[in-house]
Design a protein around this motif. Structure first.
Motif, short mmCIF file in Angstrom:
data_model
loop_
_atom_site.label_atom_id
_atom_site.label_comp_id
_atom_site.label_asym_id
_atom_site.label_seq_id
_atom_site.Cartn_x
_atom_site.Cartn_y
_atom_site.Cartn_z
N LEU A 48 39.10 -28.05 67.95
CA LEU A 48 37.66 -28.16 67.72
C LEU A 48 37.01 -28.67 68.99
O LEU A 48 37.35 -29.74 69.50
N ASN A 49 36.06 -27.89 69.51
CA ASN A 49 35.22 -28.33 70.63
C ASN A 49 33.85 -28.65 70.05
O ASN A 49 33.12 -27.75 69.62
N TRP A 50 33.53 -29.93 69.98
CA TRP A 50 32.35 -30.45 69.28
C TRP A 50 31.33 -30.90 70.30
O TRP A 50 31.58 -31.80 71.09
N ASP A 51 30.17 -30.28 70.31
CA ASP A 51 29.08 -30.63 71.23
C ASP A 51 27.80 -30.71 70.42
O ASP A 51 26.99 -29.78 70.40
N VAL A 52 27.64 -31.82 69.72
CA VAL A 52 26.53 -32.00 68.81
C VAL A 52 25.69 -33.18 69.28
O VAL A 52 26.18 -34.29 69.35
N GLU A 53 24.44 -32.88 69.59
CA GLU A 53 23.48 -33.92 70.01
C GLU A 53 22.20 -33.72 69.22
O GLU A 53 21.30 -33.01 69.65
N VAL A 54 22.15 -34.33 68.04
CA VAL A 54 21.01 -34.14 67.16
C VAL A 54 20.28 -35.44 66.85
O VAL A 54 19.35 -35.44 66.04
N GLY A 55 20.68 -36.53 67.49
CA GLY A 55 20.01 -37.81 67.27
C GLY A 55 18.74 -37.91 68.10
O GLY A 55 18.42 -37.05 68.91
N GLY A 56 18.00 -38.97 67.85
CA GLY A 56 16.82 -39.24 68.66
C GLY A 56 15.58 -38.47 68.24
O GLY A 56 14.58 -38.49 68.94
N HIS A 57 15.62 -37.79 67.13
CA HIS A 57 14.46 -37.06 66.63
C HIS A 57 14.06 -37.65 65.29
O HIS A 57 14.88 -38.19 64.57
N ASP A 58 12.80 -37.52 64.97
CA ASP A 58 12.32 -38.08 63.71
C ASP A 58 12.26 -37.04 62.59
O ASP A 58 11.51 -37.17 61.66
N HIS A 59 13.08 -36.02 62.69
CA HIS A 59 13.12 -34.99 61.66
C HIS A 59 14.01 -35.45 60.51
O HIS A 59 15.15 -35.82 60.72
N SER A 60 13.48 -35.41 59.32
CA SER A 60 14.26 -35.77 58.14
C SER A 60 14.48 -34.51 57.32
O SER A 60 13.53 -33.91 56.84
N LEU A 61 15.72 -34.11 57.17
CA LEU A 61 16.02 -32.88 56.46
C LEU A 61 16.27 -33.09 54.98
O LEU A 61 16.08 -32.20 54.18
N GLY A 62 16.74 -34.25 54.59
CA GLY A 62 17.02 -34.51 53.19
C GLY A 62 18.40 -34.04 52.78
O GLY A 62 19.01 -33.19 53.44
N PRO A 63 18.92 -34.58 51.69
CA PRO A 63 20.28 -34.27 51.26
C PRO A 63 20.52 -32.79 50.95
O PRO A 63 21.58 -32.27 51.25
N ARG A 64 19.54 -32.10 50.38
CA ARG A 64 19.73 -30.68 50.05
C ARG A 64 19.95 -29.85 51.31
O ARG A 64 20.86 -29.02 51.37
N ALA A 65 19.12 -30.08 52.32
CA ALA A 65 19.25 -29.34 53.57
C ALA A 65 20.55 -29.71 54.27
O ALA A 65 21.25 -28.84 54.79
N ILE A 66 20.88 -30.99 54.29
CA ILE A 66 22.11 -31.43 54.95
C ILE A 66 23.33 -30.82 54.25
O ILE A 66 24.25 -30.34 54.92
N LEU A 67 23.34 -30.79 52.93
CA LEU A 67 24.46 -30.18 52.22
C LEU A 67 24.56 -28.68 52.55
O LEU A 67 25.66 -28.16 52.75
N SER A 68 23.44 -28.00 52.64
CA SER A 68 23.47 -26.58 53.01
C SER A 68 24.01 -26.39 54.42
O SER A 68 24.80 -25.47 54.66
N ILE A 69 23.63 -27.25 55.34
CA ILE A 69 24.15 -27.18 56.71
C ILE A 69 25.66 -27.45 56.69
O ILE A 69 26.43 -26.74 57.34
N TYR A 70 26.08 -28.46 55.95
CA TYR A 70 27.51 -28.73 55.79
C TYR A 70 28.25 -27.49 55.32
O TYR A 70 29.28 -27.11 55.86
#
Length: 164
Positions: A48-70
């Motif tokens: 696994l090559n993991w390059d995730v930088e999603v912090g530092g933003h004030d976007h709130s996706l909510g549990p439903r969106a996060i579960l869909s992304i998962y």
């Protein structure tokens, strides 16, 4: 039967993880997801090559969106394990300048045969993204498959459907 139980437990853990991030902290959620899928990839001898930088933003996706992304990322990882004959899976995630979450998932496997119709997993990913007002694009080459998932950042309540 053992495999089915293992998959069910994994699904339950993903749901709990998405609910634990009810404040919409995507960076925390993505870290939890990495902890869930990396052992599966390691067991399949996939790096696994993991390059995730999603912090530092004030976007709130909510549990439903996060579960869909998962679920979309989990499906892409499962496809790489089952079908790709790959050695590595790359996951890159960033907020774009247009305030959309962009996730690029690619493997170095066999690719998809020309003319082959998308399977249930890819169709499910596209439907999940569409439900969030986003999209999934698939491309393939001799060097593997690439998925580009785009989810716009816009406020919506958990019970409503985002605007298209």
């Amino acid at each position: 039967m053992t495999s089915g139980l293992r998959d069910s437990i994994q699904d339950l853990r993903l749901i709990v993880d998405s609910l634990d991030t009810a404040d919409g902290d995507l960076a925390l959620a993505m870290g939890a997801l990495r902890g869930r899928i990396e052992p599966q990839l390691n067991d399949a001898d996939l790096t696994l090559n993991w390059d995730v930088e999603v912090g530092g933003h004030d976007h709130s996706l909510g549990p439903r969106a996060i579960l869909s992304i998962y679920r979309m990322i989990q499906e892409a990882a499962a496809n790489a394990i089952r079908h790709a004959n790959a050695e590595a899976l790359d996951i890159i995630a960033r907020w774009s300048r247009s305030d959309a979450l962009e996730i690029i998932i690619s493997d170095d496997g066999d690719g998809i045969e020309p003319g082959r119709q998308p399977g249930r997993g890819v169709i499910s990913m596209k439907n999940r993204a569409k439900d969030l007002g986003g999209s999934v694009e698939t491309s393939t080459a001799a060097g593997g498959v690439t998925l580009k998932i785009v989810i716009p950042a816009h406020p919506f309540s958990e019970g409503s459907t985002p605007a298209s």
